[in-house]
Each structure stands twice: as C-alpha cells, then as structure tokens.
Design an enzyme around this catalytic site. Structure first.
Site, mmCIF file in Angstrom:
data_model
loop_
_atom_site.group_PDB
_atom_site.id
_atom_site.type_symbol
_atom_site.label_atom_id
_atom_site.label_comp_id
_atom_site.label_asym_id
_atom_site.label_seq_id
_atom_site.Cartn_x
_atom_site.Cartn_y
_atom_site.Cartn_z
ATOM 1 N N THR A 16 0.847 -1.067 -0.016
ATOM 2 C CA THR A 16 0.053 0.016 0.069
ATOM 3 C C THR A 16 0.915 1.203 0.058
ATOM 4 O O THR A 16 1.878 1.194 0.588
ATOM 5 C CB THR A 16 -0.796 0.031 1.361
ATOM 6 O OG1 THR A 16 -1.680 -1.168 1.303
ATOM 7 C CG2 THR A 16 -1.730 1.301 1.346
ATOM 8 N N ARG B 39 -13.432 -8.962 0.407
ATOM 9 C CA ARG B 39 -12.675 -8.068 1.799
ATOM 10 C C ARG B 39 -12.102 -6.887 1.247
ATOM 11 O O ARG B 39 -11.404 -6.855 0.132
ATOM 12 C CB ARG B 39 -11.768 -9.043 2.357
ATOM 13 C CG ARG B 39 -10.975 -8.454 3.416
ATOM 14 C CD ARG B 39 -9.770 -7.672 3.174
ATOM 15 N NE ARG B 39 -8.857 -7.120 4.054
ATOM 16 C CZ ARG B 39 -7.798 -6.376 3.859
ATOM 17 N NH1 ARG B 39 -7.646 -6.089 2.788
ATOM 18 N NH2 ARG B 39 -7.022 -5.680 5.124
ATOM 19 N N VAL B 40 -12.525 -5.791 2.088
ATOM 20 C CA VAL B 40 -11.755 -4.485 1.672
ATOM 21 C C VAL B 40 -11.218 -3.895 2.931
ATOM 22 O O VAL B 40 -11.881 -3.934 4.327
ATOM 23 C CB VAL B 40 -12.977 -3.686 1.301
ATOM 24 C CG1 VAL B 40 -12.392 -2.028 1.372
ATOM 25 C CG2 VAL B 40 -13.566 -3.631 -0.032
ATOM 26 N N GLY B 41 -9.764 -3.422 3.003
ATOM 27 C CA GLY B 41 -9.224 -3.097 4.178
ATOM 28 C C GLY B 41 -9.473 -1.508 4.342
ATOM 29 O O GLY B 41 -10.194 -1.001 3.918
ATOM 30 N N ASP B 42 -8.470 -0.909 5.197
ATOM 31 C CA ASP B 42 -8.602 0.611 5.492
ATOM 32 C C ASP B 42 -8.456 1.573 4.133
ATOM 33 O O ASP B 42 -8.958 2.525 4.468
ATOM 34 C CB ASP B 42 -7.659 0.710 6.668
ATOM 35 C CG ASP B 42 -6.024 0.779 6.199
ATOM 36 O OD1 ASP B 42 -5.803 -0.175 5.068
ATOM 37 O OD2 ASP B 42 -5.422 1.370 6.550
ATOM 38 N N GLY C 83 -0.651 -0.970 6.349
ATOM 39 C CA GLY C 83 -0.514 -2.070 7.613
ATOM 40 C C GLY C 83 -1.617 -2.841 7.495
ATOM 41 O O GLY C 83 -2.422 -3.140 6.495
ATOM 42 N N ASP C 84 -1.917 -3.815 8.520
ATOM 43 C CA ASP C 84 -3.091 -4.617 8.561
ATOM 44 C C ASP C 84 -4.250 -3.557 8.643
ATOM 45 O O ASP C 84 -4.862 -3.516 10.003
ATOM 46 C CB ASP C 84 -3.013 -5.354 10.170
ATOM 47 C CG ASP C 84 -4.061 -6.452 10.123
ATOM 48 O OD1 ASP C 84 -3.766 -7.426 10.968
ATOM 49 O OD2 ASP C 84 -4.969 -6.483 9.441
#
Lengths: 184, 141
Positions: B1, B29-32, B53-54
């Site tokens: 990212t 799934r979608v992250g931040d 990051g996570d």
C-alpha cells in the site's frame, strides 16, 4: 525547519515521491500530485502491494482499493474491491469529479470506470498466478477463516459453520456458488 | 500500500492511498485504504495523514482522522502519529502498521508499531530543504 511544498509517502517508493514532486513543480494541484504519485506505484506495482498482479484473493483474483481526499473541500473519491481496472486512484478521482458519491465498490465500480474511459482488463499476471497456485499447494495457508469446518488452519475450503447447516441454507449456498461460477 | 500526503505551497493539503489489499483475502474483503479517515485523511486547516499495514485492524481506529485531529490541537506531527499507534497498540499489541503525518506548515513525522521483524519504517519525503526525494527511517514504538 519546515518548508513548503511537501510530499510524504509511505515506504521507500521513490518514484512515487519523484512523480508527485514533479507534478507540483509543473504547477499541478495537490490533488494532481497525490493522484499521479500513487498512480506511479500502480504502474510500478510497488513491492507487489500496489496495483495489478499482486495479492490474489482466495479465487486468485487481484482487486484494488484506493481513495483521494481534497483537504480544502473535504471531498473524497474512493473505490474498493475494484475489478479489472488498473488505475484505481484515477477512478477514485473521477468519483469526486463526476459523481456526488464518495465510495463505489466491486464490479459496479468497474462499470463506472469503463464509462469514464478506463480500460477493462485482466489484473492477473504470471506472478499473481504463481502466488495463488503456491498457496493452493500449501493447503491454502495462511487464510482469514476461523471457527469453521474443515479446520481452516489445516486445509483449504470450502468452509462451513460447524453446526448443521439446514437443507434450505445448503441449497442457497449451492445456488450462490453456481451463480458465482457462471459469472465470468 | 502506498499512502501519500501532499502539502502545497500555501499549506493546502491532499492525501490518498492505493493498494491491492491483503494477499489470499476472502473475496469481497476491503481494508482500511479506501476508507476516508482510515487509509488517509486531509484537512487544509489542520493537516494530513495516511496509514499502511493490517487494514482489518487499523480501519477500526480511524488512524488518519485521529492523527489530523491531534494536529488540529497543535500536536507535533511525529507525536500525533505516535499517539495513534499507541491507541491501536492497547487493543492489538501485535498489529502490523505505520502512519505518516504532516501539518499545514510542512512539519511531518511517522510512527509504526514494533513487532518481531518490523522495527523500523521507511518513508519518502520531498521538500525544498532536500535536494531530491529522500528516504527517511523511523524506529517503531
């Protein structure tokens, strides 16, 4: 000491910083600089975590997420789970410019992108395919499942909830799987 | 990212992110990253921030929004980033993550969560004080 303008970006993605800086030097806006700087990483597939050909999901597909925010107007454009379109942050910028929305997701976001003139193309590469097949050959480890059967820490799916799934739910799952498989 | 914050000559701010997400994620799934206030945030009256990051963990704490609000209160960017990392640490001490912060005067900083194998965070900075884009390193907390 501080001085302006300033570009700061995560990780040692040098070309992204150079590209953003150049845009500013040529009179581009801060938004242009963010868009072009991050786009550079999408083109370069920065460390495999940006752009096409990276991070395949459980079905082997690469999908993209991006956002861009204007600190003057507090406007945001974002796309998530974007399929088959490479320039994710470019599409996010179009969300600001051509819609009153903030976030578009999935295949519908891809349709919006195509309407905005972005090419619709495969995001898979030999690299992402090899990441995916290695993962399959190591019993799909690691994965993001828990509390399911079969044990997700030992084997691939498909996974189910441990308690008995009713006949009706079983049918629904089968219908869904059939629909998804027919999708592409 | 990649997360980026740009502060223009007159202090106006833009920010953004782009990512291909978590490898081997469950489809959908979608992250931040694409979430305003999580992946990135910008307010030309206070500052800008971006995170990496996570994402499954970080997004719940809206790190970029929180860092900008700290800077709005006059907190130095490096400290604003550290405070955001500390907030997440309390609930998820072993999360993988880092945040970059910049305010409207061009001050900037970064912070990261120290876990085995991730003790320093590298980021890029371009400014008139630097002859070219320069890689900088911060020790994780």
């Amino acid at each position: 000491a501080t001085a302006l303008p300033l570009v700061i970006n995560t990780w040692a993605f040098r070309k992204a910083a150079e590209t953003a800086w150049k845009v500013l030097q040529l009179g581009g806006s801060e938004l242009d600089a963010v868009e072009r700087g991050c786009s550079q990483c999408e083109i370069d597939q920065c460390d495999g975590s940006v752009g096409y050909g990276g991070s395949p999901d459980e079905s082997g597909e690469t999908t993209l997420d991006a956002m861009i925010m204007d600190g003057n107007t507090m406007e945001v454009g974002a796309v998530a789970d974007l399929r088959r379109v490479k320039n994710a942050i470019g599409v996010a910028r179009k969300v600001i410019e051509y819609t009153k929305h903030t976030l578009l997701v999935g295949e519908s976001a891809s349709m919006f992108a195509v309407r905005m003139g972005f090419p619709y193309e495969d995001l898979t590469t030999p690299k992402s395919l090899s990441i995916y097949s290695k993962w399959l050959n190591q019993s799909c480890q690691p994965n993001y499942w828990k509390n399911v059967v079969p044990d997700s820490s030992k084997s691939c799916g498909p996974y189910k909830r441990p308690e008995k799934v009713s006949y009706k739910e079983e049918q629904t799952i089968k219908d869904l799987q059939r629909r998804v498989q027919n999708h592409d | 990212t990649i997360g980026m914050v740009v502060v223009g000559g007159s202090g106006t701010i833009a920010s953004g992110t782009s990512t291909n997400g978590a490898v081997h994620k469950i489809p959908g799934r979608v992250g931040d990253s694409p979430i305003a206030g999580a992946g990135a945030y910008a307010d030309s009256t206070a500052g800008g921030a971006a995170a990496t990051g996570d994402g499954d963990i970080m997004m719940r704490f809206l790190p970029s929004y929180q860092a900008v609000e700290y800077m709005r209160m006059g907190t130095d960017p490096a400290v604003a980033c550290q405070r955001v990392i500390s907030r997440i640490q309390k609930y998820a001490p072993r999360f993988f993550g880092a945040v970059i912060c910049a305010n409207t005067t061009g001050s900037y900083g970064a912070a990261c969560n120290k876990i085995p194998g991730f003790t320093q965070f590298h980021f890029m900075v371009s400014s008139p004080l630097l002859s070219q884009p320069t890689e900088q390193v911060v020790d994780c907390i």
